[in-house]
Design a protein around this motif. Structure first.
Motif, PDB file in Angstrom:
ATOM      1  N   UNK A  18       0.833  -1.201   0.000  1.00  0.00           N
ATOM      2  CA  UNK A  18       0.000   0.000   0.000  1.00  0.00           C
ATOM      3  C   UNK A  18       0.864   1.246   0.000  1.00  0.00           C
ATOM      4  N   UNK A  19       0.386   2.274  -0.687  1.00  0.00           N
ATOM      5  CA  UNK A  19       1.082   3.556  -0.716  1.00  0.00           C
ATOM      6  C   UNK A  19       0.063   4.658  -0.946  1.00  0.00           C
ATOM      7  N   UNK A  20       0.431   5.884  -0.548  1.00  0.00           N
ATOM      8  CA  UNK A  20      -0.443   7.012  -0.824  1.00  0.00           C
ATOM      9  C   UNK A  20      -0.786   7.820   0.401  1.00  0.00           C
ATOM     10  N   UNK A  21      -1.851   8.608   0.278  1.00  0.00           N
ATOM     11  CA  UNK A  21      -2.210   9.567   1.310  1.00  0.00           C
ATOM     12  C   UNK A  21      -3.706   9.531   1.573  1.00  0.00           C
ATOM     13  N   UNK A  22      -4.113  10.128   2.713  1.00  0.00           N
ATOM     14  CA  UNK A  22      -5.522  10.292   3.022  1.00  0.00           C
ATOM     15  C   UNK A  22      -5.687  11.483   3.958  1.00  0.00           C
ATOM     16  N   UNK A  23      -6.921  11.927   4.116  1.00  0.00           N
ATOM     17  CA  UNK A  23      -7.221  13.036   5.006  1.00  0.00           C
ATOM     18  C   UNK A  23      -8.698  13.343   4.970  1.00  0.00           C
ATOM     19  N   UNK A  24      -9.083  14.502   5.516  1.00  0.00           N
ATOM     20  CA  UNK A  24     -10.493  14.880   5.505  1.00  0.00           C
ATOM     21  C   UNK A  24     -10.722  16.123   4.654  1.00  0.00           C
ATOM     22  N   UNK A  25      -9.908  16.278   3.612  1.00  0.00           N
ATOM     23  CA  UNK A  25     -10.072  17.368   2.662  1.00  0.00           C
ATOM     24  C   UNK A  25      -9.144  17.167   1.482  1.00  0.00           C
TER      25      UNK A  25
END
Length: 251
Positions: free
Chosen positions: A37-44
């Motif tokens: 798995x790779x990448x990013x996340x957030x609430x915007x």
């Protein structure tokens, strides 16, 4: 937050070979997938942080049921689990579901995701040399994300779920007199800054092939993309990919 599901699939249309199913057929299959798995996340869309995720072995299962009735679409239900943990040191302050983490904070995360795909499709070709399917999928996606800062004991979490409509394509190319087949399958959609796909390709081998039961062993490579824009306030740009091994039983 794991889903283990058997998959139903109605299949049989425009058969071009006497080898195609003319009676009811049941397929049961699964795979073990060594995903990275790779990448990013957030609430915007402008508030995401990239994490270093652990490699995990994920599971995927399906059941398919075929019939020879024309015009009625085939159906397929499959289940996939995507669970991993990770960590990062954020370069700037990071907000997640009401909690603000300061710049240079060291964060841990738990990411749990699973989805069930409900697919209706038709077979354009169905013979020993070529199988080609096309249709539509409704993906029922569930996610749970937890972020924690061990130094301060601050935590925040977010659950998100929703249905994602997707196109479906699948093909099998036979290699005569060898028992081997090439196969490829994909669900995909892109719209409104969102891209979601689940694609795999590989080779299968007919271990058992008789009137009572067929057993195929499969090996290949699979990649899943979850670029989501506001799924229950969840934003992400995540990729899971890696090799898998599995089996398919046809009664």
């Amino acid at each position: 937050m794991k889903k283990t599901v058997l998959a139903l699939g109605l299949a049989a249309m425009m058969s071009t070979s006497a080898q195609a199913d003319t009676l009811l057929g049941l397929y049961i299959g699964g795979q073990a997938w060594a995903s990275k798995a790779s990448g990013s996340f957030g609430d915007g869309s402008n508030n995401q942080s990239a994490f270093d995720f652990n490699d995990e072995v994920q599971g995927s299962f399906f059941v398919a049921f075929e019939h020879p009735i024309p015009l009625i679409p085939n159906a397929k239900i499959s289940s996939t689990t995507l669970d991993t943990i990770g960590g990062t040191q954020v370069a700037k302050s990071f907000n997640f579901n009401g909690q603000t983490y300061s710049s240079n904070a060291t964060l841990d995360t738990t990411l749990e995701a699973s989805y069930i795909d409900y697919t209706l499709y038709y077979e354009l070709f169905d013979n020993d040399l070529l199988v080609f399917d096309f249709g539509l999928t409704a993906r029922d996606l569930d996610t749970y994300i937890k972020v924690a800062e061990p130094a301060t004991l601050y935590t925040s979490d977010l659950s998100a779920s929703g249905y994602i409509p997707m196109a479906y394509l699948s093909t099998v190319i036979g290699l005569p007199f060898t028992g081997f087949n090439f196969f490829a399958e994909a669900n995909f959609i892109t719209y409104d800054d969102q891209t979601v796909y689940d694609a795999q390709a590989g080779i299968s081998y007919e271990l058992i092939d008789n009137l009572a039961v067929d057993v195929d062993l499969t090996f290949g490579y699979r990649t899943v993309k979850l670029e989501l824009n506001d799924l229950d306030d969840f934003y992400s740009d995540l990729t899971f990919d890696g090799f898998f091994a599995g089996a398919i039983v046809h009664f």
